[in-house]
Design a protein around this motif. Structure first.
Motif: not given
Length: 351
Positions: A88, A92-93, A96, A98, A102, A159, A162, A243
């Motif tokens: 995840t 995300y890093k 990007g 969502g 993830t 992060l 979400p 998250y």
């Protein structure tokens, strides 16, 4: 006259069963209403603890199915959660991505890892299988640490909250209801799985592999399936943890975390899905209880190291006590309590 009496005699057990099922449904409905209304009178601190319990409950259900039902020992639960969290975080890093990307990706990564590390279960048993799953933990943590070092994220991966259907999940109330729905869905899915042909095959494997194979159970396939499914669920819980904390780091996924999950299924009651949830509640609350106890006792220095050491000792002592004096765990205690208030004809397993 005899026919009528016979008919009534045949109907009585069915009526009793329907009544018992109705009582169970009322209990479950009452529990659901209580959980839904709980945030109305809870503080942010209490909501945070509840959310931690829900995430732990998802992971505990996965380990219960693997070890408590299918009989496959694993010490790599923390590594699987780390795999989901880092999947995840990295997606995300780097891209990007969502939550709709993830979370499924984390489940797939966990399932693949479960397939790879489930292969030794075809030849290994007992302590040897446990050691092979322990290697999983160290390998995932090593790769996660290498990524942190190579990407310059030595302090971890951060992060943002979400976003689901244009709604940002960031406060305690939102997380509470989202995680409550997810742990309920996970429980429902595991319950249905155990009531299926697959669940019966796992129970047969746990009881006796040789006998199960003689009865036509494809031992290798069902062993691998147990690792794949439960690893996907464990990785999913790790992604949710990432998250919820808005942060991913290898320091969060220690070997002690795997021990905590083993404690959950032992203390909760091996082989019971409700026991996994009870164990998650109990084990999550232990550090808070230890901290409260140390604050209440005078002349005891209260610092992170002391509380952590006391928590380790508490987990070890509790596991020994339950293994020696209450092998059926909390769920066994609950059943005995229910049995005390039930008539002799109703003192049966209701969970």
């Amino acid at each position: 006259m005899s026919n009528i009496e016979t008919g009534i005699g045949k109907m009585a057990p069915a009526t009793e069963l329907r009544k018992r099922l109705s009582q169970n449904q009322v209990a479950w409905i009452g529990l659901i209403i209580l959980l839904v209304l709980l945030p109305t009178s809870a503080t942010p601190f209490h909501l945070d603890i509840a959310s931690q319990i829900f995430i732990a409950g998802i992971g505990a259900l996965a380990l219960m199915v693997l070890t408590g039902i299918a009989g496959q020992i694993s010490l790599g639960h923390s590594g699987l959660m780390a795999a989901g969290a880092f999947t995840t975080g990295i997606l995300y890093k780097e891209t990007g991505a969502g939550i709709w990307i993830t979370l499924p990706a984390s489940v797939v990564v966990g399932a693949v890892i479960g397939l790879i590390f489930g292969l030794p279960s075809l030849r290994l048993r007992g302590i040897y299988l446990a050691m092979s799953t322990l290697a999983l933990h160290f390998l995932v943590i090593y790769l996660g640490g290498e990524y942190e070092f190579a990407s310059g994220a030595s302090t971890g991966i951060f992060l943002d909250p979400p976003v689901v259907f244009d709604f940002e999940i960031y406060d305690g109330y939102a997380w509470y209801y989202v995680l409550l729905a997810l742990v309920a869905g996970t429980y429902w899915g595991c319950r249905n799985l155990l009531n299926s042909k697959t669940g019966r095959a796992w129970e047969a494997l746990h009881a006796n592999e040789t006998a199960a194979e003689a009865l036509g159970v494809q031992v290798a396939n069902y062993k691998l399936l147990a690792f794949v499914i439960t690893s996907g669920i464990a990785s999913f819980s790790g992604a949710l943890f990432a998250y919820y904390q808005n942060f991913v780091s290898v320091e969060a996924f220690t070997l002690f975390l795997s021990i905590q999950y083993i404690a959950m299924i032992i203390i909760g009651g091996m082989g019971s899905l409700p026991g996994a949830l009870l164990g998650a509640v109990f084990v999550t609350l232990v550090p808070y209880f230890v901290e409260w106890l140390m604050e209440a006792v005078p002349y005891i220095g209260l610092d992170i190291t002391t509380v952590s050491s006391a928590s380790y000792a508490a987990f070890g002592l509790l596991m020994i006590l339950f293994l020696v004096f209450e092998p059926n765990g909390l769920i066994g205690i609950w059943k005995r309590i229910v049995g005390q208030f039930a008539s002799p004809s109703k003192r049966e397993d209701t969970l």
